[in-house]
Design an enzyme around this catalytic site. Structure first.
Site, PDB file in Angstrom:
ATOM      1  N   ASP A 197       0.859  -1.183   0.000  1.00 32.92           N
ATOM      2  CA  ASP A 197       0.000   0.000   0.000  1.00 32.92           C
ATOM      3  C   ASP A 197       0.896   1.233   0.000  1.00 32.92           C
ATOM      4  O   ASP A 197       1.827   1.336   0.809  1.00 32.92           O
ATOM      5  CB  ASP A 197      -0.866  -0.041   1.267  1.00 32.92           C
ATOM      6  CG  ASP A 197      -1.852   1.115   1.337  1.00 32.92           C
ATOM      7  OD1 ASP A 197      -1.409   2.290   1.213  1.00 32.92           O
ATOM      8  OD2 ASP A 197      -3.036   0.861   1.536  1.00 32.92           O
ATOM      9  N   LYS A 238      -9.084 -16.626   1.435  1.00 37.54           N
ATOM     10  CA  LYS A 238      -9.810 -16.020   0.320  1.00 37.54           C
ATOM     11  C   LYS A 238      -9.006 -14.911  -0.349  1.00 37.54           C
ATOM     12  O   LYS A 238      -8.299 -14.149   0.305  1.00 37.54           O
ATOM     13  CB  LYS A 238     -11.128 -15.420   0.814  1.00 37.54           C
ATOM     14  CG  LYS A 238     -12.132 -16.428   1.309  1.00 37.54           C
ATOM     15  CD  LYS A 238     -13.381 -15.712   1.784  1.00 37.54           C
ATOM     16  CE  LYS A 238     -14.421 -16.716   2.283  1.00 37.54           C
ATOM     17  NZ  LYS A 238     -15.623 -16.024   2.805  1.00 37.54           N
ATOM     18  N   LYS A 245     -19.381  -7.028  -4.951  1.00 41.32           N
ATOM     19  CA  LYS A 245     -18.191  -7.167  -4.116  1.00 41.32           C
ATOM     20  C   LYS A 245     -17.664  -8.601  -4.217  1.00 41.32           C
ATOM     21  O   LYS A 245     -18.424  -9.561  -4.206  1.00 41.32           O
ATOM     22  CB  LYS A 245     -18.552  -6.870  -2.656  1.00 41.32           C
ATOM     23  CG  LYS A 245     -18.591  -5.381  -2.330  1.00 41.32           C
ATOM     24  CD  LYS A 245     -18.866  -5.139  -0.861  1.00 41.32           C
ATOM     25  CE  LYS A 245     -17.737  -5.620   0.023  1.00 41.32           C
ATOM     26  NZ  LYS A 245     -16.602  -4.656   0.048  1.00 41.32           N
ATOM     27  N   THR A 287       0.143   3.354  13.902  1.00 40.96           N
ATOM     28  CA  THR A 287      -0.090   4.389  12.890  1.00 40.96           C
ATOM     29  C   THR A 287      -1.488   4.327  12.279  1.00 40.96           C
ATOM     30  O   THR A 287      -1.757   4.995  11.283  1.00 40.96           O
ATOM     31  CB  THR A 287       0.950   4.277  11.755  1.00 40.96           C
ATOM     32  OG1 THR A 287       0.989   2.920  11.306  1.00 40.96           O
ATOM     33  CG2 THR A 287       2.324   4.693  12.235  1.00 40.96           C
TER      34      THR A 287
END
Lengths: 413, 413
Positions: A68, A169, A178, A199
C-alpha cells in the site's frame, strides 16, 4: 487454493472398464500455512520475515513487495533496511489500498510486475504489505500467476490482522458486485505485528473491532466478556502495545477466524449497505449495522434474551460502532435478503445468535420480522453520535428514515 | 482448485502460546471428479450429461452452456433437443475457440454471463463445449466466479479429449506468455464422446495424436506398439467409430494423462516455437517438433538406442506430424531453454526418454548438444512433406535453415 501438478500425482484411479469407460479421480490437496503474531517484525534481529522469504542472510535472494503506497510512506525505509540486512533484494510494487482499487486490472498489474522481474516461483516470494484490499489483490495475483506462486501476507490494519489477512480467500470487485471474482489460495505465512497499529487511525481500528465483536457473538462468550471489560480503552495504542488483554483479544479473534471461516454473521445485509452508503462506510461499520439488526431478529424470535441483546448492542456502541444507517431501510434489507437467497442457493441461511457465543441458521425470515427488528434497534439508538459514524446524519434523522420505511414495509414482501 | 469455506473447517490448529503466538493451519482439500467416455452423449436416451447437470427430468433446471461458435453450428440443435428432453433450460454463451481468444477478457465475459443469468452456484452448472481454448477460458471463469462454481467439460476435439479437457488446469495467455494466468480447478466431470471427432479435420486430429505419442514415449511402451500397428489408419473416422484399437488408444492416453500430469516431455522448446511460428502451428505440431529434438538429445546421450529413436521418429512421421520447422533453430532452442530454466526455478529439468516408455530429467544440456540434436533430426527428415505441415516450407528449406543455424551454434551459448 494453490497446488502444484505434483500433488495431483497422488490421484487414485479406477481401472477403465468397457462399455462406458470412466475414471474417478480423487486426491486430497494439502493446505498448510502459518499465522504468526510477532512483535518488532521489522527489527533486524527478528528473523521471522527473513525466514518466510527463504533467507538466512548467507545468500542473496529477491522478493516482490506489493505494498500500500501509504504504508510504504510509513514503513518503506524500515522494510528496505530490514531486507538489506538479510540480503533480500526487494522489487517494489506500490498499489492503492482503497476499496476502489480492488479490481481485476490491479491484480493483473501485479502479475505483470512478476513477469517483469522474472520472479523464480519456487524460491522468490510475493510479500503483500497493507490492509485487506492489498491482501486481496496481491493474493489473487499470486494465485493466478502461472497457476500459483507462494506469497506472504503482512497485514498492517486491525481488519487485515484478524480477518482479511488470515483466511484463504482472495477477491476483487467486479461490476456492482463485491468479491465477484476470486480464488481460495492460502498464503505460505501471515505475519502479524500489532505494532503496525500505532499508525492506524481510530476509525479503522474500530472497523476491525467490529469483526472481533462478531467473533465473540458467534462463538466465544469469554471473548465477549473480555471485550465488555476492556472495550472503552481498546484503541490503536492499547492494541499496538499488546498487553495481556490486547494479546488475548487478538489471539482469540484470530483463532476464532481460523476455525470459523464459514460463518457469515453480520454479512447478510451488510453488502447491500456497503454498496450504497454515501459517504462510504468501512466494511466493519456496515457489518456492525447488520449485526445490530441480526441481534434484534434473534431477540424477537426468543433466541437471545433481552439483557443479552442489550449487552451486545451496548458493547458495539461502546466500541464506537454504528448500529443504524439512513440507507439501511426495511426495503433495502428485504432486497439484500433476496440477493442472499440467490447467493446461498435458494435458502436464506441467515446466521442468528442463539444466546451470546453460538449461532444458528434460519431460513424463514419474513418482511414483517425485518421491520420489527429495524424498529427494535432504532428504539435503542441513543442520541450520542458514535465517533465512527460522525459523517452520517444525526440519530434523529436516522430514526425518521427508519420510521418512514417501517410504514411501507407491507409493500416490500 | 475450487474449494468451499466449509472444507476449511477441518483445519487443525495449535493452541496459541506466548510470547510468539502462532497457528499452523493444515487441511486437506478433496479433489474429486469423473472422466467418462461415452457414446451418443447427445442421444436423449443417454442420461450421462443430464445427470452431470443435476437433472433427472422430473424438475426443471438450468445451465450455462459456454460453447465454441463453430461447435454450436454443428451440434447446437442436438444439444438444445437433448436439454429440452431433460427439462434443462440452457443459457447459451457462444465464444471463439481460437488461441487468440484465450484471454482474460473472454474469461471475464463468461463470468458476466453467469452474473446476468443469476446462476445458482450449488445446483446450476457451467457446461463447457469445445476444444482446449474453450475448456481453458470456461474453466478459469468457473474457478474465479465467486471463488468457484461447479463446471462440466465436454471436449469436442481429440486434443481436448485426451489432454486439455481431462486435467485440472485452466489458463489464459497474457502479454507474450502462454498460460501466464490460470488456476488449478477440477471440473465435476469431463464427458468424452469420440463421435464428436467425426466433424474434426485431419490436421486437428493429428494435433491430438501428438499428445498420445508423447504419452506412449514417456510412460506406455504398450501404447507405443499399439500406435505403431495402427497409426496409418488412425484418422477422425476411425477414432470416432471407436473400435477396439481406437478405444484402447483413447483409454490409455487418458489414463496416462490422469496419472502423469507433471510430465512436460515435448514442452520444453515448443512454447517458443508455438509463439513464433508463422503461419501458426497447432500445439501438438509444436510439441511434435520438440519431441523429435528431445528424442535426438536422448539418443545422443545414450539414453535411447538408435533403433528406438528411429522407431519413434517414424511413428511421428507416419502420424503426419512435423519433425522440424524453419523457426526451430539452435538459437531458438537455446533461448527457449533459458526461459525454461526460469520457469523451472533455476534448473533445466528437461524430461528425456530413457528407452521408450520411461522418462528421466536432465539439468546439464549444452548448446553443443542442442546443435547436434537438431542435426540428428534434420538428417532423418525425409523429403516427403507431412500433410500436417503442408503450409510450412519444403524440407529442403527446413534443412538449410537448420544448417545455417548449426554453423552459428557457438555464438548461442
Amino acid at each position: 487454493m494453490t497446488s502444484t501438478p505434483h500433488r495431483q500425482s497422488s490421484a487414485v484411479l479406477d481401472v477403465p472398464k468397457p462399455p462406458d469407460l470412466s475414471w474417478h479421480v480423487q486426491a486430497r490437496l494439502p493446505v498448510d500455512y502459518e499465522v504468526v503474531i510477532t512483535r518488532g517484525l521489522l527489527s533486524e534481529g527478528n528473523g521471522v520475515l527473513a525466514r518466510a522469504c527463504g533467507s538466512d542472510a548467507t545468500a542473496p535472494t529477491r522478493c516482490l513487495v506489493v505494498i500500500d503506497q501509504t504504508v510504504a510512506g510509513l514503513y518503506g525505509d524500515a522494510l528496505q533496511a530490514y531486507f538489506s540486512a538479510w540480503r533480500i533484494e526487494p522489487v517494489w510494487k506500490l498499489v492503492r489500498g482503497d476499496e476502489g482499487a480492488k479490481t481485476l486490472a490491479h491484480a493483473v498489474e501485479i502479475t505483470e510486475a512478476m513477469t517483469e522481474m522474472g520472479i523464480l516461483r519456487r524460491t522468490e516470494k510475493v510479500v503483500a504489505v497493507g490492509g485487506g484490499v492489498v491482501m486481496d489483490i496481491a493474493g489473487l495475483a499470486a494465485s493466478l500467476y502461472r497457476r500459483g506462486v507462494p506469497y506472504i501476507r503482512i497485514p498492517t490494519t486491525l481488519m487485515g490482522q484478524i480477518d482479511a489477512g488470515i483466511g484463504v480467500k482472495t477477491g476483487i470487485n467486479h461490476g456492482q458486485h463485491k468479491n465477484r471474482l476470486g480464488t481460495y489460495c492460502a498464503p505460505e505465512a501471515t505475519l502479524i505485528d500489532p505494532e503496525f497499529l500505532f499508525t492506524q487511525d481510530q476509525r479503522h481500528v474500530t472497523n476491525g473491532v467490529a469483526e472481533i465483536v462478531k467473533m465473540a457473538l458467534v462463538k466465544d462468550a469469554a471473548l465477549f466478556e473480555l471485550l465488555e471489560r476492556s472495550i472503552r480503552g481498546l484503541d490503536a495504542e492499547t492494541l499496538a502495545s499488546c498487553g495481556p488483554d490486547a494479546r488475548e483479544i487478538l489471539s482469540r479473534a484470530i483463532a476464532g477466524m481460523l476455525h470459523e471461516l464459514a460463518v457469515d454473521f453480520g454479512h447478510t445485509f451488510s453488502p447491500a449497505l456497503e454498496l450504497r452508503a454515501d459517504p462510504p462506510l468501512l466494511h466493519g461499520e456496515a457489518v456492525a449495522v447488520d449485526m445490530a439488526v441480526s441481534l434484534a431478529l434473534a431477540h424477537n424470535r426468543g433466541m437471545l434474551s433481552t439483557p443479552d441483546a442489550e449487552r451486545a448492542l451496548t458493547l458495539m456502541r461502546s466500541a464506537g460502532l454504528p448500529l443504524t444507517h439512513p440507507t439501511f431501510t426495511v426495503e433495502l434489507l428485504a432486497r439484500a435478503l433476496e440477493d442472499t437467497v440467490k447467493h446461498r442457493d435458494g435458502l436464506q441461511r441467515v446466521p442468528l445468535t442463539q444466546g451470546i457465543g453460538t449461532v444458528e441458521f434460519v431460513n424463514d425470515l419474513s418482511a414483517e420480522e425485518l421491520a420489527r427488528a429495524v424498529a427494535f434497534v432504532a428504539e435503542r439508538v441513543i442520541s450520542e453520535v458514535p465517533p465512527a459514524a460522525a459523517s452520517a446524519p444525526a440519530p434523529a434523522g436516522q430514526m425518521r428514515a427508519i420510521g418512514e420505511e417501517f410504514s411501507d414495509s407491507e409493500h416490500v414482501a
